[in-house]
Design an enzyme around this catalytic site. Structure first.
Site, PDB file in Angstrom:
ATOM      1  CD  GLU A 399      -1.396   0.239   3.667  1.00 23.75           C
ATOM      2  OE1 GLU A 399      -2.080  -0.803   3.758  1.00 23.75           O
ATOM      3  OE2 GLU A 399      -1.439   1.141   4.499  1.00 23.75           O
ATOM      4  CG  HIS A 484      -2.581  -6.499   8.491  1.00 23.54           C
ATOM      5  ND1 HIS A 484      -2.167  -6.354   7.180  1.00 23.54           N
ATOM      6  CD2 HIS A 484      -3.206  -5.339   8.807  1.00 23.54           C
ATOM      7  CE1 HIS A 484      -2.529  -5.154   6.729  1.00 23.54           C
ATOM      8  NE2 HIS A 484      -3.149  -4.524   7.699  1.00 23.54           N
ATOM      9  CG  ASN A 522      -4.967  -3.722   3.400  1.00 25.15           C
ATOM     10  OD1 ASN A 522      -4.779  -3.899   2.204  1.00 25.15           O
ATOM     11  ND2 ASN A 522      -4.326  -2.826   4.075  1.00 25.15           N
TER      12      ASN A 522
HETATM   13  P1  FAE Z   1     -10.376  -6.731  16.631  1.00 24.83           P
HETATM   14  O1  FAE Z   1     -10.937  -5.749  15.672  1.00 24.83           O
HETATM   15  O2  FAE Z   1      -8.966  -6.570  17.069  1.00 24.83           O
HETATM   16  O3  FAE Z   1     -11.338  -6.709  17.911  1.00 24.83           O
HETATM   17  C1  FAE Z   1     -11.061  -7.419  19.086  1.00 24.83           C
HETATM   18  C2  FAE Z   1     -11.631  -6.648  20.270  1.00 24.83           C
HETATM   19  O4  FAE Z   1     -11.612  -7.488  21.426  1.00 24.83           O
HETATM   20  C3  FAE Z   1     -10.834  -5.405  20.644  1.00 24.83           C
HETATM   21  O5  FAE Z   1     -11.713  -4.314  20.744  1.00 24.83           O
HETATM   22  C4  FAE Z   1     -10.201  -5.753  21.982  1.00 24.83           C
HETATM   23  O6  FAE Z   1     -10.028  -4.636  22.833  1.00 24.83           O
HETATM   24  C5  FAE Z   1     -11.198  -6.736  22.553  1.00 24.83           C
HETATM   25  N1  FAE Z   1     -10.624  -7.692  23.512  1.00 24.83           N
HETATM   26  C6  FAE Z   1      -9.468  -8.359  23.418  1.00 24.83           C
HETATM   27  N2  FAE Z   1      -9.288  -9.179  24.489  1.00 24.83           N
HETATM   28  C7  FAE Z   1     -10.421  -9.047  25.255  1.00 24.83           C
HETATM   29  C8  FAE Z   1     -10.840  -9.632  26.492  1.00 24.83           C
HETATM   30  N3  FAE Z   1     -10.108 -10.564  27.123  1.00 24.83           N
HETATM   31  N4  FAE Z   1     -12.016  -9.212  27.021  1.00 24.83           N
HETATM   32  C9  FAE Z   1     -12.764  -8.273  26.387  1.00 24.83           C
HETATM   33  N5  FAE Z   1     -12.404  -7.684  25.211  1.00 24.83           N
HETATM   34  C10 FAE Z   1     -11.242  -8.073  24.655  1.00 24.83           C
HETATM   35  O7  FAE Z   1     -10.518  -8.207  16.095  1.00 24.83           O
HETATM   36  N6  FAE Z   1      -7.062  -3.977   8.258  1.00 24.83           N
HETATM   37  C11 FAE Z   1      -7.581  -3.712   7.039  1.00 24.83           C
HETATM   38  O8  FAE Z   1      -8.241  -4.584   6.454  1.00 24.83           O
HETATM   39  N7  FAE Z   1      -7.388  -2.495   6.447  1.00 24.83           N
HETATM   40  C12 FAE Z   1      -6.647  -1.509   7.036  1.00 24.83           C
HETATM   41  O9  FAE Z   1      -6.514  -0.399   6.486  1.00 24.83           O
HETATM   42  C13 FAE Z   1      -6.052  -1.783   8.295  1.00 24.83           C
HETATM   43  N8  FAE Z   1      -5.267  -0.872   8.910  1.00 24.83           N
HETATM   44  C14 FAE Z   1      -4.807  -1.113  10.183  1.00 24.83           C
HETATM   45  C15 FAE Z   1      -4.084  -0.125  10.850  1.00 24.83           C
HETATM   46  C16 FAE Z   1      -3.698  -0.312  12.166  1.00 24.83           C
HETATM   47  C17 FAE Z   1      -2.889   0.748  12.874  1.00 24.83           C
HETATM   48  C18 FAE Z   1      -4.051  -1.517  12.841  1.00 24.83           C
HETATM   49  C19 FAE Z   1      -3.665  -1.730  14.283  1.00 24.83           C
HETATM   50  C20 FAE Z   1      -4.761  -2.494  12.186  1.00 24.83           C
HETATM   51  C21 FAE Z   1      -5.146  -2.320  10.860  1.00 24.83           C
HETATM   52  N9  FAE Z   1      -5.875  -3.274  10.175  1.00 24.83           N
HETATM   53  C22 FAE Z   1      -6.341  -3.032   8.912  1.00 24.83           C
HETATM   54  C23 FAE Z   1      -6.177  -4.588  10.786  1.00 24.83           C
HETATM   55  C24 FAE Z   1      -7.635  -4.722  11.256  1.00 24.83           C
HETATM   56  O10 FAE Z   1      -8.010  -3.615  12.026  1.00 24.83           O
HETATM   57  C25 FAE Z   1      -7.774  -6.038  12.040  1.00 24.83           C
HETATM   58  O11 FAE Z   1      -7.440  -7.097  11.167  1.00 24.83           O
HETATM   59  C26 FAE Z   1      -9.173  -6.254  12.580  1.00 24.83           C
HETATM   60  O12 FAE Z   1      -9.559  -5.212  13.450  1.00 24.83           O
HETATM   61  C27 FAE Z   1      -9.275  -7.584  13.312  1.00 24.83           C
HETATM   62  O13 FAE Z   1     -10.635  -7.845  13.586  1.00 24.83           O
HETATM   63  P2  FAE Z   1     -11.067  -8.859  14.718  1.00 24.83           P
HETATM   64  O14 FAE Z   1     -12.543  -8.914  14.742  1.00 24.83           O
HETATM   65  O15 FAE Z   1     -10.305 -10.111  14.557  1.00 24.83           O
END
Ligand code: FAE
Length: 543
Positions: A399, A484, A522
């Site tokens: 990207e 990721h 992504n």
């Molecule tokens: P996620 O969205 O991480 O949600 C998990 C949630 O569970 C979080 O809110 C945690 O705080 C919560 N949690 C964890 N442990 C516990 C617990 N024990 N008790 C209660 N709550 C808890 O998971 N992906 C893209 O496709 N495009 C992008 O442009 C992109 N840019 C990114 C930029 C950054 C800086 C970052 C950090 C990530 C980026 N990503 C991007 C990755 C994407 O946000 C990530 O793959 C998803 O958010 C993962 O989704 P999940 O549902 O697996």
């Protein structure tokens, strides 16, 4: 779209004051330099001793899909989220901090910032901050720092919104046990629609000052013969145009992204979670962290939850009973929970695939130093809109990323996703009472080699060099992180082909932990689409 916080969210369940007041931490907010917040009715956090039909751990993509579809099927849902609800501005009038000036809102319980671009002209730029339950976690394992969103909305709060559906021809390498045709006709379209994915106006792109850096990236890619492509995003592109025109409050054009966006970005709070709340069947408890899940004597599962304050201290411990539990704590959060629960005897029958198959989507970053005639602009949108696809020939999709410093840097920055086959494992470290990850920094050399198939060629063609001042003194590659995280409870291995945990009826994994380490692009569209597929099946057969 001046106010991106839907009324329902601002008013009731997602009031930060409500959660702070509920946890007795209003003083903690004042100490952290945040203003007194305006009155709003407190949301009822989950009560000790409650019995609930469905409990979802985490409010990111997987969790939001599960909550919405269960609620639409008539099932009341309790969502448990360890981070805060981000709806109220701080003393500067902003909900979130800028990338150039992180404060306590930016980082999860750190006393010093840990920016991915850690240096500028070789000098370290990280600064001291107040320890607070900020929105971005830079979680450090021995060989890698894993960046993750913390708060109601999970990663959608901090990510760049790049919403990429992988090429169907590559899908079998991502999820080999899943019917690709069904994904591409039903679940990817469903996910894209519900996430509000849109595309930049190509005509506007040609003149927008804030995307000069992307046009320079395109020129260099194409002159070296690489396929360059626009990348869809969940940012509101009309809002972006208005930001450039100066008619609305700027967010992407004011340096906001990885510590959150105040405007323009459609996070899950504006999409899936808003729809889930609108059903009236979903409740969210923020600043609540699940620590244990174990079979309950009378059926269902006993879930232990710690309520924390904004300093991260435990202020209450609650025990609830849930008929069904959905692990949606993200790849790292879900894997850490499952590995610990298996090793410590809470869920001893989890199979031996638990914790395995973890990868970092091959993330590596680099910068290139352009000639003086290829300036990338002082005004850069934080939302990337394009990428270079050299996957088939070289194993890399890069990207074209912004470097929104506000000054001309003559730098082109790239985040590459690469086809690395390295996979790590989470294991329980009983002596240290924590979960370790076996990733080794040296493994990133594979990814660097793949990314170099693009950037060595561009440098050679353009007569340019790599920047050596952005990730440490004389360091070309940012090889110490991932945005990721994927895997750790891989579909059809640690779970059945729909995320059910074998041996434990009513326990499900429904997040990025299901995907074995790589999505070729992504990841969040694939995480969302897979969750849509799995919850369809679960509702049809298990509810
Ligand atoms: P996620 O969205 O991480 O949600 C998990 C949630 O569970 C979080 O809110 C945690 O705080 C919560 N949690 C964890 N442990 C516990 C617990 N024990 N008790 C209660 N709550 C808890 O998971 N992906 C893209 O496709 N495009 C992008 O442009 C992109 N840019 C990114 C930029 C950054 C800086 C970052 C950090 C990530 C980026 N990503 C991007 C990755 C994407 O946000 C990530 O793959 C998803 O958010 C993962 O989704 P999940 O549902 O697996």
């Amino acid at each position: 779209m001046n106010d991106v916080i839907p009324q329902e969210l601002g008013r009731a369940r997602f009031s930060r004051r409500g959660f702070l007041a509920g946890s007795g931490t209003a003083l903690g907010a004042a100490a952290a330099g945040l203003p007194a917040l305006t009155a709003a009715p407190a949301a009822a956090a989950i009560g000790n001793g409650a019995t609930v039909p469905a409990l979802v751990i985490g409010t990111g993509y997987g969790g939001a899909v599960a909550a919405l579809r269960l609620a639409q099927a008539g099932v009341p849902v309790e969502m448990i989220e360890m981070g805060m609800s981000w709806t109220t501005p701080g003393s500067d009038g902003k909900i979130f901090a800028k990338v150039t000036s992180p404060d306590q809102r930016a980082y999860w319980l750190r006393t010093k910032s840990k920016a991915p671009v850690s240096n500028f002209f070789g000098f370290p730029i990280d600064s001291t901050i107040t320890k607070y339950t900020g929105v971005l976690d830079a979680e450090e394992f021995a060989g890698i720092t894993v960046y993750q969103g913390r708060g109601v909305g999970g990663g959608s709060l901090v990510n760049g919104g790049m919403a990429v559906t992988p090429k169907q021809s590559r899908f079998s390498s991502i999820l080999p046990s899943v019917d690709a045709a069904e994904m591409y006709t039903t679940y990817y379209p469903r996910a894209n629609a519900a996430l509000g994915v849109g595309s930049i106006d190509p005509a506007w792109f040609e003149t927008a000052e804030c995307y000069k850096y992307s046009r320079v990236g395109r020129k260099h890619a194409q002159r070296s013969g690489f396929a360059w492509t626009f990348v869809p995003d969940t940012y509101d592109w009309n809002y972006m145009k208005a930001e450039q025109a100066g008619t609305v409050t700027r967010s992407a054009l004011d340096g906001q992204v990885m510590y959150g966006n105040d405007h323009g970005k459609k996070s899950l709070v504006q999409t899936y979670l808003a729809s889930a709340l609108a059903t009236g069947r979903v409740n969210v408890s923020a600043l609540h962290r699940v620590t244990s899940v174990t079979p309950a004597a009378g059926g269902g599962y006993t879930v232990t939850i710690e309520q924390i304050n904004t300093s991260g201290d435990v202020v209450a411990t609650k025990t609830v009973t849930a008929a069904k539990v959905f692990f949606a704590a993200g790849s790292v959060g879900t894997s850490k929970l499952l590995v610990k629960l298996k090793a410590t005897g809470a869920l001893p029958a989890l199979n031996n695939e638990t914790g395995k198959g973890w990868g970092e989507n091959g993330n590596v970053m680099c910068g290139r130093a352009n000639h003086m005639w290829d300036s990338t602009g002082t005004l850069q949108s934080t939302i990337p809109c394009s990428g270079i696809d050299n996957w088939d020939a070289g194993g890399a999709f890069a990207e074209v990323a912004p470097l929104p410093t506000g000054i001309e840097t003559y730098a082109s920055l790239y985040l590459s996703i690469t086809n690395t086959t390295r996979r790590a494992e989470f294991t329980w470290n009983a002596a240290a009472n924590k979960v370790d990850l076996s990733w080794q920094t040296a493994w990133k050399q594979d990814s660097i080699a793949m990314a170099k198939t693009i950037f060595d060629k561009i440098n050679s063609k353009e007569g340019t060099i790599y920047r050596t001042d952005l990730f440490g003194a004389y360091k070309v590659w940012q090889d110490g992180l991932t945005y990721h995280p994927l895997g750790g409870a891989v579909l059809n291995k640690a779970t059945d082909n729909y995320g059910r945990l074998p041996g434990y009826p009513g326990l499900y994994v429904i997040d990025g932990a299901l995907i074995g380490g790589n999505t070729t692009v992504n990841p969040f569209v694939t995480i969302t689409a897979l969750a849509e597929r799995n919850i369809d099946k679960i509702i049809a057969t298990d509810i």
